[in-house]
Design a protein around this motif. Sequence first.
Motif, PDB file in Angstrom:
ATOM      1  N   GLY A   8       0.784  -1.218   0.000  1.00 18.65           N
ATOM      2  CA  GLY A   8       0.000   0.000   0.000  1.00 18.65           C
ATOM      3  C   GLY A   8       0.815   1.267   0.000  1.00 18.65           C
ATOM      4  O   GLY A   8       0.251   2.361  -0.016  1.00 18.65           O
ATOM      5  N   GLN A   9       2.158   1.141   0.018  1.00 18.06           N
ATOM      6  CA  GLN A   9       3.035   2.299   0.026  1.00 18.06           C
ATOM      7  C   GLN A   9       3.868   2.339  -1.255  1.00 18.06           C
ATOM      8  O   GLN A   9       4.104   1.311  -1.893  1.00 18.06           O
ATOM      9  N   PRO A  10       4.348   3.522  -1.656  1.00 20.21           N
ATOM     10  CA  PRO A  10       5.204   3.602  -2.845  1.00 20.21           C
ATOM     11  C   PRO A  10       6.563   2.959  -2.599  1.00 20.21           C
ATOM     12  O   PRO A  10       6.984   2.775  -1.448  1.00 20.21           O
ATOM     13  N   LEU A  11       7.243   2.629  -3.682  1.00 16.49           N
ATOM     14  CA  LEU A  11       8.565   2.024  -3.617  1.00 16.49           C
ATOM     15  C   LEU A  11       9.655   3.100  -3.697  1.00 16.49           C
ATOM     16  O   LEU A  11       9.430   4.170  -4.260  1.00 16.49           O
ATOM     17  N   PRO A  12      10.840   2.828  -3.181  1.00 14.54           N
ATOM     18  CA  PRO A  12      11.883   3.858  -3.128  1.00 14.54           C
ATOM     19  C   PRO A  12      12.714   3.927  -4.408  1.00 14.54           C
ATOM     20  O   PRO A  12      12.644   3.056  -5.279  1.00 14.54           O
ATOM     21  N   VAL A  13      13.523   4.963  -4.489  1.00 13.96           N
ATOM     22  CA  VAL A  13      14.608   5.052  -5.473  1.00 13.96           C
ATOM     23  C   VAL A  13      15.841   4.458  -4.817  1.00 13.96           C
ATOM     24  O   VAL A  13      16.204   4.849  -3.702  1.00 13.96           O
ATOM     25  N   MET A  14      16.491   3.504  -5.503  1.00 10.65           N
ATOM     26  CA  MET A  14      17.646   2.810  -4.927  1.00 10.65           C
ATOM     27  C   MET A  14      18.909   3.118  -5.725  1.00 10.65           C
ATOM     28  O   MET A  14      18.855   3.296  -6.947  1.00 10.65           O
ATOM     29  N   ARG A  48      30.336  -1.254 -11.322  1.00 17.08           N
ATOM     30  CA  ARG A  48      31.702  -1.652 -10.959  1.00 17.08           C
ATOM     31  C   ARG A  48      32.734  -0.699 -11.558  1.00 17.08           C
ATOM     32  O   ARG A  48      32.709  -0.403 -12.750  1.00 17.08           O
ATOM     33  N   ASN A  49      33.638  -0.218 -10.706  1.00 21.52           N
ATOM     34  CA  ASN A  49      34.716   0.693 -11.104  1.00 21.52           C
ATOM     35  C   ASN A  49      34.193   1.996 -11.710  1.00 21.52           C
ATOM     36  O   ASN A  49      34.873   2.636 -12.514  1.00 21.52           O
ATOM     37  N   ALA A  50      32.974   2.362 -11.364  1.00 22.87           N
ATOM     38  CA  ALA A  50      32.383   3.603 -11.882  1.00 22.87           C
ATOM     39  C   ALA A  50      31.512   4.205 -10.791  1.00 22.87           C
ATOM     40  O   ALA A  50      31.697   3.932  -9.600  1.00 22.87           O
ATOM     41  N   GLY A  51      30.549   5.014 -11.176  1.00 25.39           N
ATOM     42  CA  GLY A  51      29.711   5.704 -10.211  1.00 25.39           C
ATOM     43  C   GLY A  51      28.474   4.919  -9.838  1.00 25.39           C
ATOM     44  O   GLY A  51      28.406   3.686  -9.948  1.00 25.39           O
ATOM     45  N   VAL A  52      27.462   5.657  -9.411  1.00 29.31           N
ATOM     46  CA  VAL A  52      26.193   5.092  -8.963  1.00 29.31           C
ATOM     47  C   VAL A  52      25.079   5.754  -9.752  1.00 29.31           C
ATOM     48  O   VAL A  52      25.119   6.963  -9.998  1.00 29.31           O
ATOM     49  N   VAL A  53      24.079   4.963 -10.173  1.00 34.88           N
ATOM     50  CA  VAL A  53      22.931   5.512 -10.895  1.00 34.88           C
ATOM     51  C   VAL A  53      21.664   5.227 -10.094  1.00 34.88           C
ATOM     52  O   VAL A  53      21.594   4.251  -9.345  1.00 34.88           O
ATOM     53  N   PRO A  54      20.640   6.097 -10.230  1.00 32.83           N
ATOM     54  CA  PRO A  54      19.389   5.880  -9.494  1.00 32.83           C
ATOM     55  C   PRO A  54      18.481   4.892 -10.209  1.00 32.83           C
ATOM     56  O   PRO A  54      18.338   4.935 -11.439  1.00 32.83           O
ATOM     57  N   VAL A  55      17.871   3.999  -9.452  1.00 32.62           N
ATOM     58  CA  VAL A  55      16.874   3.066  -9.984  1.00 32.62           C
ATOM     59  C   VAL A  55      15.551   3.363  -9.304  1.00 32.62           C
ATOM     60  O   VAL A  55      15.396   3.146  -8.094  1.00 32.62           O
ATOM     61  N   ASP A  56      14.605   3.879 -10.078  1.00 28.35           N
ATOM     62  CA  ASP A  56      13.301   4.270  -9.542  1.00 28.35           C
ATOM     63  C   ASP A  56      12.390   3.044  -9.560  1.00 28.35           C
ATOM     64  O   ASP A  56      11.756   2.732 -10.568  1.00 28.35           O
ATOM     65  N   LEU A  57      12.329   2.335  -8.443  1.00 27.17           N
ATOM     66  CA  LEU A  57      11.509   1.131  -8.378  1.00 27.17           C
ATOM     67  C   LEU A  57      10.032   1.446  -8.532  1.00 27.17           C
ATOM     68  O   LEU A  57       9.285   0.674  -9.137  1.00 27.17           O
ATOM     69  N   ASP A  58       9.586   2.560  -7.987  1.00 26.66           N
ATOM     70  CA  ASP A  58       8.169   2.894  -8.049  1.00 26.66           C
ATOM     71  C   ASP A  58       7.730   3.188  -9.481  1.00 26.66           C
ATOM     72  O   ASP A  58       6.693   2.699  -9.936  1.00 26.66           O
ATOM     73  N   ASN A  59       8.512   3.980 -10.201  1.00 25.66           N
ATOM     74  CA  ASN A  59       8.176   4.323 -11.581  1.00 25.66           C
ATOM     75  C   ASN A  59       8.096   3.083 -12.449  1.00 25.66           C
ATOM     76  O   ASN A  59       7.150   2.907 -13.241  1.00 25.66           O
ATOM     77  N   THR A  60       9.081   2.200 -12.337  1.00 26.80           N
ATOM     78  CA  THR A  60       9.094   0.992 -13.175  1.00 26.80           C
ATOM     79  C   THR A  60       8.022  -0.004 -12.735  1.00 26.80           C
ATOM     80  O   THR A  60       7.432  -0.701 -13.561  1.00 26.80           O
ATOM     81  N   TYR A  61       7.755  -0.081 -11.434  1.00 22.01           N
ATOM     82  CA  TYR A  61       6.671  -0.940 -10.939  1.00 22.01           C
ATOM     83  C   TYR A  61       5.332  -0.473 -11.489  1.00 22.01           C
ATOM     84  O   TYR A  61       4.506  -1.275 -11.933  1.00 22.01           O
TER      85      TYR A  61
END
Length: 241
Positions: free
Chosen positions: A207-213, A218-231
């Motif tokens: 019943g709640q929205p999902l987070p951005v994770m 590897r050997n690079a940066g970090v990217v956002p994964v929007d679980l709620d948008n894709t769900y």
Amino acid sequence: MPLLDHFHPPVSERRSWEGFHGLWAAALVEKLNSDILGEEYFADMQVHIGSSVEMDIATLAESRGTREHSAAAATALAPVWAPPATDLIFPIVFPDDIEVQVFATVTGATLVAAIELVSPGNKDRAETRQAFAAKCVSYLTRGIGLIVVDIVTNRLANLHNEVMSLLGRGEPFLLAPSVTTYAVAYRPSRQPSGDQIELWPKPLSLGQPLPVMPLALRNAGVVPVDLDNTYNEARERSRLG
């Protein structure tokens, strides 16, 4: 749109969890490729429910027909070498795979990150839980960034805690026993002070929205994964509204 319970009525009677998880993995791949990853990366998906290991080639060829067919199949594949017989054989479980993989293309397709969508089969008994955890640990110890997403409500085992157990970690890295649905991001990295893994655990609630994770490459940066948008995209495609 809030997180639904895909493993109990009424949702489980309207759509299969396998079909929905496949749509969610596809939505994650599309989002990563279109909006998130740079040109030197691409995302792909792997979905295997049940054993993903193929039958022995000789057994498969024999079961499909005549000796002529078997000989033709063997010739087409490669010369076959049979190892000596052994009595050292034990059963094992190969885990379900519902996985988004991210590859770098600079030096050929190299796996740099993965997103695991947990299935009920990953949680149903000790052997499958251990196999799933071992796969996650294999990724992390190779420096591959990982997100594990568990929305399974008909099996209550905690796979993140299984991963921590294999890595020899207890409190404060464990999720509470009451947390049965969750997402965890893991960022392995090599630092001047030594190798390390950073964790971002997020309990999930129906019943709640999902987070951005954060998905570490590897050997690079970090990217956002929007679980709620894709769900939500997967819900729309499956007409769960």
